[in-house]
Design a protein around this motif. Structure first.
Motif, PDB file in Angstrom:
ATOM      1  N   GLY A 229      -7.820  -0.937  -3.596  1.00 39.45           N
ATOM      2  CA  GLY A 229      -6.742   0.003  -3.847  1.00 39.45           C
ATOM      3  C   GLY A 229      -6.811   1.192  -2.905  1.00 39.45           C
ATOM      4  N   ARG A 230      -6.787   2.383  -3.469  1.00 42.05           N
ATOM      5  CA  ARG A 230      -6.794   3.615  -2.675  1.00 42.05           C
ATOM      6  C   ARG A 230      -8.201   4.204  -2.543  1.00 42.05           C
ATOM      7  NH1 ARG A 230      -1.662   5.797  -2.172  1.00 42.05           N
ATOM      8  NH2 ARG A 230      -2.394   7.945  -2.264  1.00 42.05           N
ATOM      9  N   SER A 238      -6.792   3.912  -8.442  1.00 43.62           N
ATOM     10  CA  SER A 238      -5.336   3.838  -8.279  1.00 43.62           C
ATOM     11  C   SER A 238      -4.944   2.776  -7.266  1.00 43.62           C
ATOM     12  CB  SER A 238      -4.781   5.191  -7.814  1.00 43.62           C
ATOM     13  OG  SER A 238      -4.943   6.165  -8.809  1.00 43.62           O
ATOM     14  N   ARG A 239      -3.848   2.117  -7.544  1.00 46.13           N
ATOM     15  CA  ARG A 239      -3.215   1.222  -6.588  1.00 46.13           C
ATOM     16  C   ARG A 239      -1.742   1.130  -6.949  1.00 46.13           C
ATOM     17  NH1 ARG A 239      -6.868  -1.634  -9.578  1.00 46.13           N
ATOM     18  NH2 ARG A 239      -6.139  -3.299 -10.945  1.00 46.13           N
ATOM     19  N   MET A 240      -0.959   0.686  -6.003  1.00 45.15           N
ATOM     20  CA  MET A 240       0.481   0.652  -6.216  1.00 45.15           C
ATOM     21  C   MET A 240       0.857  -0.276  -7.374  1.00 45.15           C
ATOM     22  SD  MET A 240       2.197   0.841  -2.408  1.00 45.15           S
ATOM     23  CE  MET A 240       1.057  -0.221  -1.519  1.00 45.15           C
ATOM     24  N   PHE A 318       2.439  -0.621 -14.407  1.00 43.43           N
ATOM     25  CA  PHE A 318       1.263   0.110 -13.946  1.00 43.43           C
ATOM     26  C   PHE A 318      -0.003  -0.304 -14.692  1.00 43.43           C
ATOM     27  CE2 PHE A 318       5.099   2.622 -13.528  1.00 43.43           C
ATOM     28  CZ  PHE A 318       5.090   2.922 -12.177  1.00 43.43           C
ATOM     29  N   THR A 406       2.082   4.867  -8.089  1.00 40.82           N
ATOM     30  CA  THR A 406       0.825   4.426  -8.696  1.00 40.82           C
ATOM     31  C   THR A 406       0.806   4.723 -10.192  1.00 40.82           C
ATOM     32  OG1 THR A 406      -0.239   6.541  -8.156  1.00 40.82           O
ATOM     33  CG2 THR A 406      -0.453   4.754  -6.548  1.00 40.82           C
ATOM     34  N   SER A 407       1.801   5.487 -10.668  1.00 41.10           N
ATOM     35  CA  SER A 407       1.940   5.799 -12.094  1.00 41.10           C
ATOM     36  C   SER A 407       3.393   6.186 -12.347  1.00 41.10           C
ATOM     37  CB  SER A 407       1.011   6.956 -12.492  1.00 41.10           C
ATOM     38  OG  SER A 407       1.470   8.169 -11.926  1.00 41.10           O
ATOM     39  N   ASP A 410       4.449   9.428 -10.751  1.00 44.86           N
ATOM     40  CA  ASP A 410       4.353   9.482  -9.291  1.00 44.86           C
ATOM     41  C   ASP A 410       5.655   8.969  -8.691  1.00 44.86           C
ATOM     42  OD1 ASP A 410       3.506   9.395  -6.628  1.00 44.86           O
ATOM     43  OD2 ASP A 410       2.594   7.422  -6.874  1.00 44.86           O
ATOM     44  N   THR A 447      -5.441   1.893   3.239  1.00 41.73           N
ATOM     45  CA  THR A 447      -4.416   1.778   2.202  1.00 41.73           C
ATOM     46  C   THR A 447      -3.058   2.325   2.645  1.00 41.73           C
ATOM     47  OG1 THR A 447      -3.911   2.232  -0.125  1.00 41.73           O
ATOM     48  CG2 THR A 447      -5.038   3.971   1.081  1.00 41.73           C
TER      49      THR A 447
END
Length: 651
Positions: A229-230, A238-240, A318, A406-407, A410, A447
């Protein structure tokens, strides 16, 4: 007299010949224009849905192959066809329960292509597609930048089945690497152990393996290092978002015309309709989800099918662990609870959707990012935003760096919109494991650049290059790692790719305006930390006025570079300031913000000296700041650059 007649006759012959040649040239030009109109335009909708062809799968693999390609997404199909055309005995194998080819673009329902376009246009004024080679072969066979899933699957199947050197093996339960003894600090892949559909196991030897799975599953099992992820931005959790594509029924030509009337006349560059694609309806982001913590709609991206249906890529879900079957099923459950309400909201909000119905969902999730493998070179965001060329270029991208949410809170962002950048061969050569190439969105990209490099046309270019590289490496008796360091070998690879129609040539573009700014080095640091975005116009607003609140956010965001160094509370820097988001930022206040974040004891008047003393600020940067009482965004990026060097020891 006879000679004169012969001369006149010869002259008439030449005139006729020239006339015929001119006519043929005109016909050729007309044919070229027709081809460009039909295949390089944005769409050529059909009303006839193709019958899905059966993919011929062998029941069992042979004992050995020149190369095994793992994964039947478009990248794997490009790799397998490329290898086969280079004379290699090829096994194309998939470890998922699939009966058609194309993966994400067919079973995942992602029937709109994120296209890479070249700067030039064709004679009809249409944007030219940047990617050539195998991608162009497939693209000629489908409807356009959106396509019917059956058309795409059949096109893939026809291209694969035409190659006699390919054995296709579907529905294997598991694919595990066979590893040899370590050599020169690396472990060689020597084949794969396949768990077949009936549960039996088969060991297959191979001279090389190309991992074209979406998540680099084979590479990870072989011991290739990766970030998740990030993680490279200091945010490993977190990741998309993932997306479940859904189908709408009753999307008739009349509905399509009404959508075109709305979106093509709304004076917005960000919306539109062509023969096969719809992008717009940003109002859908106001849809109130049932599960507010896990689901969110965005504007509609719709791809037209040939049976009055359309596939929609807009529902984001998510916190999904895509390696956990229970979490994946939960994502499907969340989506299926939302979708009836989403369709009802569409019908209530937009008159043109009054007659639509929900027609089901894709059978696989659209997963944007998981693993990012570590390769001989890691493509970074500066490479992409600056239209960076690479000496070992094997493909090109130009899609915007599109970072999805990512959320639910966001909004995502577009970091920049490159004109053209190169993808290096080194980015598909993994560390620590030999005999293996990575041809998927999980290749060695950070990323942020992954937000552009992950698109399918890039992956298919990389797949074609990987298949060709296997043949060249075996001919030259080189490992892929040795190839990645050899300009001679890479030159041969590029020559072969050009001969295959790939057009691998050096990039010759003028520098972007921001690259000539005095604060460019600071901007590069901010980009690498994910702290700067230029959007679609690549305007980073370098000369705009900064403010204390923005400086707090910037320094807080920089914490990811070394969290342990942030021993203080950055918000204390503006605790006693009013209108911190409106007043000018001074160098004194900016310096104080950094000392507060790091827990360095210093009054605001002493903060600059404290930073200089601790080598967290340089005199060079102080001199570059023209107005110490009114800092610009560019000035703050220079401060971040010095902070990064001082804290990490790296530029």
């Amino acid at each position: 007299m006879a000679n004169s007649k012969r001369n006149r006759s010869a002259s008439r012959g030449w005139i006729w010949l020239m006339g015929i040649l001119i006519l043929l040239a005109a016909l050729g030009a007309a044919a070229s224009l027709y081809y460009q109109y039909k295949h390089l335009s944005k769409g050529n909708h059909s009303t006839t849905k193709q019958v899905l062809e059966e993919v011929k799968s062998v029941k069992k693999a042979k004992e050995a192959y020149d190369v095994i390609v793992v994964g039947t997404d478009p990248e794997g199909l490009a790799a397998a066809v490329s290898a086969a055309r280079n004379g290699l005995n090829t096994l194309l194998v998939d470890g998922r329960n699939r009966e058609m080819l194309g993966g994400l673009m067919t079973l995942g329902g992602l029937n709109t292509i994120d296209m890479n376009y070249a700067l030039k246009t064709n004679p009809l004024g249409k944007e030219e597609v940047l990617n050539r080679g195998f991608f162009s072969e497939w693209y000629k066979r489908i409807e356009g930048d959106s396509f019917d899933v059956n058309t795409a699957a059949n096109a893939f199947n026809q291209l694969v089945s035409a190659e006699k050197n390919i054995d296709v093996l579907l529905r294997t339960q598991k694919i595990e690497p066979v590893l040899g003894p370590p050599a020169n600090g690396n472990v060689p892949v020597q084949g794969a152990v396949l768990t077949l559909a009936d549960g039996s196991k088969q060991t297959v030897k191979a001279g090389a393996v190309i991992d074209a799975t979406q998540d680099a599953d084979f590479a990870a099992a072989a011991g290739v290092p990766f970030t998740f992820g990030r993680e490279d931005l200091g945010d490993p959790k977190s990741r998309m978002a993932v997306t479940l594509v859904f189908k709408l029924k009753n999307v008739t030509p009349e509905v399509w015309d009404k959508m075109a009337k709305r979106l093509n006349n709304d004076n917005s560059d960000g919306t539109g309709v062509n023969e096969v694609s719809v992008w717009g309806y940003g109002e859908m982001s106001s849809y109130p989800p049932v599960n507010k913590e896990r689901a969110k709609m965005r504007g509609l991206n719709m791809g037209r099918q040939n049976d009055n249906t359309a596939l929609v890529n807009s529902l984001q879900i998510f916190n999904v662990d895509t390696f956990d079957p229970k979490s994946v099923q939960e994502a499907f459950d969340i989506a299926n609870k939302e979708l009836p309400n989403i369709v009802a909201y569409m019908k209530q909000t937009f008159p043109e959707f009054a007659g639509i119905e929900l027609g089901g969902t894709a059978s696989e999730l659209y997963v944007r990012e998981t693993r990012h493998i570590q390769g001989e070179y890691r493509l970074n965001i500066v490479d992409v935003c600056t239209n960076g060329d690479q000496w070992d270029r094997i493909g090109f991208g130009s899609y915007p760096v599109d970072i999805q949410r990512t959320s639910p809170s966001d909004n995502g962002n577009v970091v920049c919109d490159p004109k053209q950048y190169a993808i290096p061969f080194r980015s598909i050569v993994p560390l620590k494991v030999d005999g293996l190439l990575i041809a998927s969105k999980a290749a060695s990209y950070d990323t942020l650049p992954h937000g552009s490099a992950r698109v399918i046309p890039n992956g298919m270019a990389v797949g074609q290059a990987a298949g060709t590289a296997v043949k060249l490496a075996q001919q030259e008796k080189l490992t892929f790692r040795q190839m990645s360091a050899s300009k001679e070998a890479i030159g041969k690879l590029q020559e072969q790719l050009n001969a295959q129609g790939m057009e691998i040539k050096p990039i010759e573009l003028k520098p972007e305006p921001f690259m000539e700014h005095k604060a460019y080095e600071g901007l590069k640091s901010a980009l690498m930390l994910g702290l700067a975005s230029g959007a679609y116009d690549n305007n980073f607003h370098l000369d705009d006025a900064a403010n204390p609140k923005r400086m707090v956010n910037l320094v807080g965001g920089a914490k990811k570079m070394k969290p342990d160094a942030w021993a203080g509370d950055v918000n204390q820097a503006i605790a006693n300031l009013q209108n911190a988001d409106k007043i000018p930022l001074t160098l004194e206040q900016a310096s104080y913000t950094i000392t507060q974040a790091l827990g360095l004891k210093a009054a605001s008047t002493e903060a600059q000296a404290k930073l200089l003393e601790n080598k967290l600020l340089t005199e060079t940067t102080v001199k570059l700041i023209a107005d110490k009482q009114k800092l610009t965004n560019a000035d703050t990026y220079l401060l971040i650059k010095d902070l990064k060097v001082g804290v990490t020891g790296k530029p």
